[in-house]
Design a protein around this motif. Structure first.
Motif, PDB file in Angstrom:
ATOM      1  N   CYS A   6       0.666  -1.207   0.030  1.00 37.41           N
ATOM      2  CA  CYS A   6      -0.179   0.061   0.040  1.00 37.41           C
ATOM      3  C   CYS A   6       1.049   1.146   0.174  1.00 37.41           C
ATOM      4  O   CYS A   6       1.787   1.466   0.708  1.00 37.41           O
ATOM      5  CB  CYS A   6      -1.023   0.097   0.993  1.00 37.41           C
ATOM      6  SG  CYS A   6      -1.909   1.465   1.243  1.00 37.41           S
ATOM      7  N   THR A  17      -7.562  -0.925   5.385  1.00 34.35           N
ATOM      8  CA  THR A  17      -8.203   0.352   4.942  1.00 34.35           C
ATOM      9  C   THR A  17      -8.643   0.087   3.567  1.00 34.35           C
ATOM     10  O   THR A  17      -9.951   0.468   3.206  1.00 34.35           O
ATOM     11  CB  THR A  17      -7.325   1.503   5.108  1.00 34.35           C
ATOM     12  OG1 THR A  17      -6.946   1.593   6.548  1.00 34.35           O
ATOM     13  CG2 THR A  17      -7.899   2.952   4.852  1.00 34.35           C
ATOM     14  N   ARG A  18      -7.912  -0.302   2.695  1.00 33.96           N
ATOM     15  CA  ARG A  18      -8.262  -0.330   1.268  1.00 33.96           C
ATOM     16  C   ARG A  18      -9.381  -1.397   1.199  1.00 33.96           C
ATOM     17  O   ARG A  18     -10.230  -1.418   0.088  1.00 33.96           O
ATOM     18  CB  ARG A  18      -7.106  -0.745   0.322  1.00 33.96           C
ATOM     19  CG  ARG A  18      -7.361  -0.668  -1.209  1.00 33.96           C
ATOM     20  CD  ARG A  18      -8.035   0.616  -1.582  1.00 33.96           C
ATOM     21  NE  ARG A  18      -8.167   0.430  -3.129  1.00 33.96           N
ATOM     22  CZ  ARG A  18      -9.134   1.101  -3.573  1.00 33.96           C
ATOM     23  NH1 ARG A  18      -9.954   1.835  -2.870  1.00 33.96           N
ATOM     24  NH2 ARG A  18      -9.547   0.969  -4.730  1.00 33.96           N
ATOM     25  N   ARG A  19      -9.078  -2.539   1.981  1.00 40.11           N
ATOM     26  CA  ARG A  19     -10.316  -3.483   1.995  1.00 40.11           C
ATOM     27  C   ARG A  19     -11.676  -2.947   2.119  1.00 40.11           C
ATOM     28  O   ARG A  19     -12.667  -3.082   1.707  1.00 40.11           O
ATOM     29  CB  ARG A  19      -9.969  -4.795   2.789  1.00 40.11           C
ATOM     30  CG  ARG A  19      -8.907  -5.578   2.288  1.00 40.11           C
ATOM     31  CD  ARG A  19      -8.555  -6.934   3.195  1.00 40.11           C
ATOM     32  NE  ARG A  19      -7.418  -7.457   2.801  1.00 40.11           N
ATOM     33  CZ  ARG A  19      -7.104  -8.789   3.211  1.00 40.11           C
ATOM     34  NH1 ARG A  19      -7.821  -9.219   4.103  1.00 40.11           N
ATOM     35  NH2 ARG A  19      -6.144  -9.253   2.586  1.00 40.11           N
ATOM     36  N   ARG A  20     -11.673  -2.279   3.285  1.00 41.54           N
ATOM     37  CA  ARG A  20     -13.034  -1.423   3.744  1.00 41.54           C
ATOM     38  C   ARG A  20     -13.527  -0.529   2.628  1.00 41.54           C
ATOM     39  O   ARG A  20     -14.555  -0.471   2.013  1.00 41.54           O
ATOM     40  CB  ARG A  20     -12.921  -0.507   4.862  1.00 41.54           C
ATOM     41  CG  ARG A  20     -12.862  -1.389   6.128  1.00 41.54           C
ATOM     42  CD  ARG A  20     -12.788  -0.488   7.353  1.00 41.54           C
ATOM     43  NE  ARG A  20     -11.603   0.173   7.521  1.00 41.54           N
ATOM     44  CZ  ARG A  20     -10.583   0.078   8.276  1.00 41.54           C
ATOM     45  NH1 ARG A  20     -10.238  -1.042   8.408  1.00 41.54           N
ATOM     46  NH2 ARG A  20      -9.660   0.876   8.105  1.00 41.54           N
ATOM     47  N   GLU A  21     -12.542   0.275   1.959  1.00 44.64           N
ATOM     48  CA  GLU A  21     -12.884   1.125   0.818  1.00 44.64           C
ATOM     49  C   GLU A  21     -13.309   0.226  -0.386  1.00 44.64           C
ATOM     50  O   GLU A  21     -14.585   0.548  -0.937  1.00 44.64           O
ATOM     51  CB  GLU A  21     -11.663   1.917   0.398  1.00 44.64           C
ATOM     52  CG  GLU A  21     -11.251   3.067   1.545  1.00 44.64           C
ATOM     53  CD  GLU A  21      -9.934   3.479   1.121  1.00 44.64           C
ATOM     54  OE1 GLU A  21      -9.816   4.473   1.736  1.00 44.64           O
ATOM     55  OE2 GLU A  21      -9.297   3.212   0.092  1.00 44.64           O
ATOM     56  N   LEU A  22     -12.658  -0.686  -0.907  1.00 41.19           N
ATOM     57  CA  LEU A  22     -13.272  -1.401  -1.818  1.00 41.19           C
ATOM     58  C   LEU A  22     -14.698  -2.094  -1.597  1.00 41.19           C
ATOM     59  O   LEU A  22     -15.407  -2.279  -2.491  1.00 41.19           O
ATOM     60  CB  LEU A  22     -12.112  -2.564  -2.244  1.00 41.19           C
ATOM     61  CG  LEU A  22     -11.135  -2.424  -2.725  1.00 41.19           C
ATOM     62  CD1 LEU A  22      -9.875  -3.159  -2.681  1.00 41.19           C
ATOM     63  CD2 LEU A  22     -11.412  -1.792  -4.179  1.00 41.19           C
ATOM     64  N   ARG A  23     -14.744  -2.618  -0.366  1.00 40.42           N
ATOM     65  CA  ARG A  23     -16.188  -3.129   0.042  1.00 40.42           C
ATOM     66  C   ARG A  23     -17.392  -2.167   0.020  1.00 40.42           C
ATOM     67  O   ARG A  23     -18.262  -2.416  -0.389  1.00 40.42           O
ATOM     68  CB  ARG A  23     -16.094  -3.879   1.404  1.00 40.42           C
ATOM     69  CG  ARG A  23     -17.234  -4.764   1.757  1.00 40.42           C
ATOM     70  CD  ARG A  23     -16.976  -5.513   3.111  1.00 40.42           C
ATOM     71  NE  ARG A  23     -16.121  -6.620   2.908  1.00 40.42           N
ATOM     72  CZ  ARG A  23     -16.281  -7.767   2.169  1.00 40.42           C
ATOM     73  NH1 ARG A  23     -17.499  -7.760   1.542  1.00 40.42           N
ATOM     74  NH2 ARG A  23     -15.387  -8.795   2.009  1.00 40.42           N
ATOM     75  N   ALA A  24     -17.058  -1.103   0.416  1.00 41.87           N
ATOM     76  CA  ALA A  24     -17.976  -0.058   0.267  1.00 41.87           C
ATOM     77  C   ALA A  24     -18.133   0.432  -1.284  1.00 41.87           C
ATOM     78  O   ALA A  24     -19.392   0.622  -1.763  1.00 41.87           O
ATOM     79  CB  ALA A  24     -17.515   1.257   1.034  1.00 41.87           C
ATOM     80  N   GLU A  25     -17.125   0.509  -1.883  1.00 43.20           N
ATOM     81  CA  GLU A  25     -17.170   0.945  -3.491  1.00 43.20           C
ATOM     82  C   GLU A  25     -18.039  -0.181  -4.315  1.00 43.20           C
ATOM     83  O   GLU A  25     -18.855   0.027  -5.130  1.00 43.20           O
ATOM     84  CB  GLU A  25     -15.836   1.050  -4.071  1.00 43.20           C
ATOM     85  CG  GLU A  25     -15.946   1.635  -5.362  1.00 43.20           C
ATOM     86  CD  GLU A  25     -14.503   1.736  -6.037  1.00 43.20           C
ATOM     87  OE1 GLU A  25     -14.239   1.618  -7.095  1.00 43.20           O
ATOM     88  OE2 GLU A  25     -13.286   1.901  -5.140  1.00 43.20           O
TER      89      GLU A  25
END
Length: 95
Positions: A6, A17-25
Motif C-alpha cells: 500500500c 483500509t483499502r479492503r474497507r474502501e473496496l467493500r464500500a465501493e
C-alpha cells in the motif's frame, strides 16, 4: 507494484483500509469486486512468482467471501414443502 504494498501505510495491498474502501465501493456488486481482485491476483502472481498461490488467493479475492458473513458459504436447501407423490397402490383418481 512489484511487491504489492500500500502506498499509504506500506502494508501488503490491499491493506485493511483499502479492503474497507473496496467493500464500500462494490457494496452492490460483490461479484464485480471478486473479478476485479482476481485480475490483480493474476498480475501479482506474475510480479511475485515466489509467493505460493494460496497466499495470493487469500490476499486478493479470498477475503471477499470470508469477510461477508451475510452470505452463507453454502447455499441452504429450500424449506418449501414438496407435494407427496401419490401412492402407486392407490387407484388413479384422474381417470
Amino acid at each position: 507494484m512489484p511487491v504489492w504494498s500500500c502506498g499509504g501505510c506500506g502494508l501488503p495491498w490491499p491493506c485493511p483500509t483499502r479492503r474497507r474502501e473496496l467493500r464500500a465501493e462494490y457494496a452492490d456488486a460483490p461479484v464485480s469486486l471478486a473479478l476485479y481482485l482476481g485480475s490483480y491476483l493474476v498480475q501479482a502472481a506474475e510480479d511475485m512468482p515466489w509467493t505460493p498461490a494460496g497466499v495470493l488467493h487469500r490476499r486478493f479475492p479470498g477475503w471477499v467471501r470470508a469477510a461477508d458473513s451475510s452470505t452463507p458459504a453454502v447455499q441452504q436447501r429450500s424449506t418449501a414443502t414438496v407435494p407427496a407423490e401419490p401412492s402407486r397402490e392407490a387407484p388413479d383418481q384422474a381417470r
